[in-house]
Motif scaffolding. Structure first.
Motif, PDB file in Angstrom:
ATOM      1  N   SER A  44       0.983  -0.913   0.105  1.00 47.11           N
ATOM      2  CA  SER A  44       0.029  -0.201   0.096  1.00 47.11           C
ATOM      3  C   SER A  44       0.664   1.007   0.234  1.00 47.11           C
ATOM      4  O   SER A  44       2.176   1.194   0.402  1.00 47.11           O
ATOM      5  N   GLN A  45       0.295   2.465  -0.283  1.00 47.39           N
ATOM      6  CA  GLN A  45       0.994   3.644  -0.541  1.00 47.39           C
ATOM      7  C   GLN A  45      -0.101   4.710  -0.315  1.00 47.39           C
ATOM      8  O   GLN A  45      -1.306   4.252  -0.546  1.00 47.39           O
ATOM      9  N   GLY A  46       0.477   5.663   0.669  1.00 40.99           N
ATOM     10  CA  GLY A  46      -0.698   6.754   1.050  1.00 40.99           C
ATOM     11  C   GLY A  46      -0.080   7.995   1.666  1.00 40.99           C
ATOM     12  O   GLY A  46       1.120   8.227   1.472  1.00 40.99           O
ATOM     13  N   GLU A  47      -0.799   8.873   2.282  1.00 38.56           N
ATOM     14  CA  GLU A  47      -0.492  10.037   2.646  1.00 38.56           C
ATOM     15  C   GLU A  47      -1.082  10.126   4.207  1.00 38.56           C
ATOM     16  O   GLU A  47      -2.249   9.666   4.390  1.00 38.56           O
ATOM     17  N   MET A  48      -0.145  10.960   4.998  1.00 39.26           N
ATOM     18  CA  MET A  48      -0.745  11.094   6.445  1.00 39.26           C
ATOM     19  C   MET A  48      -0.582  12.262   6.697  1.00 39.26           C
ATOM     20  O   MET A  48       0.568  12.909   6.132  1.00 39.26           O
TER      21      MET A  48
END
Length: 133
Positions: A44-48
């Motif tokens: 997974s890849q994402g932004e926080m």
């Protein structure tokens, strides 16, 4: 019918720059890159976005991540939405599948994930519902 998936994941967090509007707010922005093992074989890849209070043990974050791989042998992708906070060490978290975000053999996926960190090791427990194949 509820299904349960469990396992571990490794995560890499990378600090990212904030928008000019948010630069003076005390917020932090991180990109995330995860590798899941166990019942969920995925990446997974994402932004926080995060905030750490001046009070010890108090902080919060929100995040979105796209997970792609295989859940109990069914392949596809889905998006997880996170909201978590910690008040002087007591934590609460809500991590759920974004409605209608799942693709391929995971279409119709609904569910909630719980993350545990023990001695630096990250693990998950994912309670989910999925239409029969």
């Amino acid at each position: 019918m509820d299904h349960i998936a469990t396992g571990r994941f490794d995560i890499k967090l990378q600090p990212e720059g904030l928008s000019p509007v948010a630069e003076a707010t005390g917020l932090g922005r991180l990109s995330l890159d995860k590798q899941f093992s166990g019942d969920l074989q995925a990446a997974s890849q994402g932004e926080m976005l995060s905030f750490r209070s001046t009070t010890a043990g108090s902080a919060g974050y929100v995040a979105m991540e796209r997970v792609q791989g295989s859940l109990h042998g069914r392949s596809g992708s889905f998006v997880l939405q996170h909201s978590a906070s910690m008040a002087q060490g007591a934590s609460t978290q809500s991590i759920s599948v974004v409605p209608d975000s799942a693709t391929d053999a995971l279409q119709g996926l609904r569910g909630n994930m719980q993350i545990t960190i023990d001695n630096g090791q990250h693990s998950y427990r994912f309670v989910y519902q999925l239409p029969e194949a």
